[in-house]
Design a protein around this motif. Structure first.
Motif, mmCIF file in Angstrom:
data_model
loop_
_atom_site.group_PDB
_atom_site.id
_atom_site.type_symbol
_atom_site.label_atom_id
_atom_site.label_comp_id
_atom_site.label_asym_id
_atom_site.label_seq_id
_atom_site.Cartn_x
_atom_site.Cartn_y
_atom_site.Cartn_z
ATOM 1 N N CYS A 54 0.836 -1.211 0.000
ATOM 2 C CA CYS A 54 0.000 0.000 0.000
ATOM 3 C C CYS A 54 0.864 1.253 0.000
ATOM 4 O O CYS A 54 0.554 2.233 -0.689
ATOM 5 N N SER A 55 1.961 1.230 0.747
ATOM 6 C CA SER A 55 2.887 2.375 0.761
ATOM 7 C C SER A 55 3.537 2.559 -0.606
ATOM 8 O O SER A 55 3.690 3.688 -1.081
ATOM 9 N N ALA A 56 3.929 1.450 -1.229
ATOM 10 C CA ALA A 56 4.553 1.534 -2.552
ATOM 11 C C ALA A 56 3.581 2.112 -3.572
ATOM 12 O O ALA A 56 3.983 2.851 -4.478
ATOM 13 N N ALA A 57 2.304 1.808 -3.421
ATOM 14 C CA ALA A 57 1.296 2.293 -4.371
ATOM 15 C C ALA A 57 1.166 3.810 -4.350
ATOM 16 O O ALA A 57 0.711 4.403 -5.331
ATOM 17 N N VAL A 58 1.548 4.450 -3.263
ATOM 18 C CA VAL A 58 1.455 5.913 -3.197
ATOM 19 C C VAL A 58 2.822 6.587 -3.355
ATOM 20 O O VAL A 58 2.943 7.783 -3.164
ATOM 21 N N THR A 59 3.826 5.814 -3.733
ATOM 22 C CA THR A 59 5.173 6.355 -3.892
ATOM 23 C C THR A 59 5.307 7.212 -5.143
ATOM 24 O O THR A 59 5.831 8.314 -5.096
ATOM 25 N N CYS A 60 4.832 6.695 -6.252
ATOM 26 C CA CYS A 60 4.881 7.463 -7.494
ATOM 27 C C CYS A 60 3.820 6.911 -8.444
ATOM 28 O O CYS A 60 3.284 5.827 -8.230
ATOM 29 N N LYS A 61 3.538 7.675 -9.496
ATOM 30 C CA LYS A 61 2.481 7.268 -10.432
ATOM 31 C C LYS A 61 2.797 5.941 -11.116
ATOM 32 O O LYS A 61 1.911 5.112 -11.306
ATOM 33 N N LEU A 62 4.047 5.747 -11.498
ATOM 34 C CA LEU A 62 4.417 4.516 -12.189
ATOM 35 C C LEU A 62 4.186 3.304 -11.288
ATOM 36 O O LEU A 62 3.600 2.307 -11.710
ATOM 37 N N TRP A 63 4.651 3.389 -10.047
ATOM 38 C CA TRP A 63 4.453 2.274 -9.120
ATOM 39 C C TRP A 63 2.972 2.050 -8.892
ATOM 40 O O TRP A 63 2.500 0.919 -8.847
ATOM 41 N N ASN A 64 2.207 3.131 -8.742
ATOM 42 C CA ASN A 64 0.768 3.003 -8.537
ATOM 43 C C ASN A 64 0.117 2.315 -9.734
ATOM 44 O O ASN A 64 -0.727 1.430 -9.556
ATOM 45 N N ASP A 65 0.498 2.700 -10.937
ATOM 46 C CA ASP A 65 -0.068 2.077 -12.132
ATOM 47 C C ASP A 65 0.225 0.588 -12.174
ATOM 48 O O ASP A 65 -0.652 -0.221 -12.459
ATOM 49 N N ILE A 66 1.459 0.214 -11.877
ATOM 50 C CA ILE A 66 1.845 -1.199 -11.896
ATOM 51 C C ILE A 66 1.062 -1.976 -10.844
ATOM 52 O O ILE A 66 0.500 -3.042 -11.126
ATOM 53 N N ILE A 67 0.990 -1.447 -9.640
ATOM 54 C CA ILE A 67 0.318 -2.136 -8.536
ATOM 55 C C ILE A 67 -1.180 -2.214 -8.775
ATOM 56 O O ILE A 67 -1.807 -3.251 -8.549
ATOM 57 N N GLU A 68 -1.789 -1.137 -9.240
ATOM 58 C CA GLU A 68 -3.235 -1.129 -9.481
ATOM 59 C C GLU A 68 -3.640 -2.040 -10.629
ATOM 60 O O GLU A 68 -4.710 -2.625 -10.610
ATOM 61 N N LYS A 69 -2.795 -2.163 -11.633
ATOM 62 C CA LYS A 69 -3.142 -2.975 -12.797
ATOM 63 C C LYS A 69 -2.840 -4.461 -12.608
ATOM 64 O O LYS A 69 -3.249 -5.275 -13.422
ATOM 65 N N SER A 70 -2.103 -4.796 -11.562
ATOM 66 C CA SER A 70 -1.745 -6.190 -11.339
ATOM 67 C C SER A 70 -2.547 -6.756 -10.178
ATOM 68 O O SER A 70 -2.140 -6.672 -9.018
ATOM 69 N N ASP A 71 -3.666 -7.364 -10.502
ATOM 70 C CA ASP A 71 -4.526 -7.963 -9.484
ATOM 71 C C ASP A 71 -3.811 -9.104 -8.761
ATOM 72 O O ASP A 71 -4.074 -9.382 -7.601
ATOM 73 N N TYR A 72 -2.861 -9.737 -9.442
ATOM 74 C CA TYR A 72 -2.081 -10.840 -8.875
ATOM 75 C C TYR A 72 -1.404 -10.450 -7.555
ATOM 76 O O TYR A 72 -1.267 -11.281 -6.655
ATOM 77 N N LEU A 73 -0.966 -9.193 -7.448
ATOM 78 C CA LEU A 73 -0.253 -8.745 -6.247
ATOM 79 C C LEU A 73 -1.099 -8.861 -4.988
ATOM 80 O O LEU A 73 -0.576 -9.009 -3.885
ATOM 81 N N TRP A 74 -2.403 -8.782 -5.125
ATOM 82 C CA TRP A 74 -3.296 -8.794 -3.965
ATOM 83 C C TRP A 74 -3.791 -10.196 -3.623
ATOM 84 O O TRP A 74 -4.364 -10.421 -2.571
ATOM 85 N N ARG A 75 -3.561 -11.146 -4.524
ATOM 86 C CA ARG A 75 -4.107 -12.500 -4.382
ATOM 87 C C ARG A 75 -3.650 -13.186 -3.093
ATOM 88 O O ARG A 75 -4.469 -13.678 -2.325
ATOM 89 N N ASP A 76 -2.340 -13.256 -2.846
ATOM 90 C CA ASP A 76 -1.830 -13.963 -1.662
ATOM 91 C C ASP A 76 -2.320 -13.324 -0.364
ATOM 92 O O ASP A 76 -2.635 -14.020 0.597
ATOM 93 N N HIS A 77 -2.380 -11.994 -0.344
ATOM 94 C CA HIS A 77 -2.884 -11.308 0.848
ATOM 95 C C HIS A 77 -4.352 -11.644 1.062
ATOM 96 O O HIS A 77 -4.807 -11.840 2.188
ATOM 97 N N CYS A 78 -5.091 -11.708 -0.022
ATOM 98 C CA CYS A 78 -6.513 -12.037 0.056
ATOM 99 C C CYS A 78 -6.704 -13.482 0.532
ATOM 100 O O CYS A 78 -7.599 -13.772 1.323
ATOM 101 N N LEU A 79 -5.854 -14.384 0.072
ATOM 102 C CA LEU A 79 -5.956 -15.777 0.508
ATOM 103 C C LEU A 79 -5.634 -15.927 1.997
ATOM 104 O O LEU A 79 -6.164 -16.817 2.660
ATOM 105 N N THR A 80 -4.801 -15.058 2.524
ATOM 106 C CA THR A 80 -4.530 -15.060 3.961
ATOM 107 C C THR A 80 -5.795 -14.687 4.726
ATOM 108 O O THR A 80 -6.124 -15.300 5.740
ATOM 109 N N VAL A 81 -6.510 -13.680 4.247
ATOM 110 C CA VAL A 81 -7.777 -13.287 4.867
ATOM 111 C C VAL A 81 -8.800 -14.406 4.692
ATOM 112 O O VAL A 81 -9.609 -14.663 5.581
ATOM 113 N N ARG A 82 -8.745 -15.103 3.564
ATOM 114 C CA ARG A 82 -9.684 -16.193 3.291
ATOM 115 C C ARG A 82 -9.575 -17.291 4.340
ATOM 116 O O ARG A 82 -10.557 -17.972 4.641
#
Length: 153
Positions: A54-82
């Protein structure tokens, strides 16, 4: 604290707490996401915990674009909540929500449910002793699990 790499004298690694942040290469003025293929940047971001991501996502526009467009990055965290909120996560995924949206919708529920099930609130004497953050909408089945856990204690 700043460390100058001996292998690449113009590259800096910044150390903050236990996380390593890759900084700008002074000679080119670019960060790693500008020079590496997107897939490699995604691989680097996939190593981060949820707060760092989440911190990296607000670091710069490029990082935000990469993180927002890659749903894969959130998968493992979501599976932990699952592991705690299986029904809710499966329902959201079945309804077509992305991994990130599913995580956003269920992260707090998972944290609260885990706290209740672990007995963190077992010795509460009145409703005023329950912290506000520990309450969120949970289904009847979840409250049933919490009640069963309390009765076993």
């Amino acid at each position: 604290m700043q460390y100058v790499s001996k292998r690449r004298p113009n590259t800096y690694d910044l150390f903050e707490g236990s996380s390593t942040v890759i900084a700008v290469d002074e000679t080119s003025g670019h960060n790693f996401a500008e020079t590496l293929p997107t897939e490699m940047s995604v691989n680097i971001f996939s190593k981060l915990d949820i707060q760092s991501l989440c911190s990296a996502a607000v670091t710069c526009k490029l990082w935000n674009d990469i993180i927002e467009k890659s749903d894969y990055l959130w998968r493992d965290h979501c599976l932990t909540v699952r592991a705690v909120c299986q029904k809710e996560v499966d329902s959201d995924r079945g309804d077509g929500f992305s991994w990130k949206v599913t995580l956003e919708r269920n992260y707090r529920k998972g944290y609260v449910k885990r706290a209740w099930l672990s007995g963190r609130f077992s010795f509460i004497h009145c409703a005023e002793d329950i912290p506000d953050w520990s309450m969120c909408p949970l289904d009847a089945e979840t409250w049933g699990e919490i009640l069963e856990a309390e009765l076993e204690r």
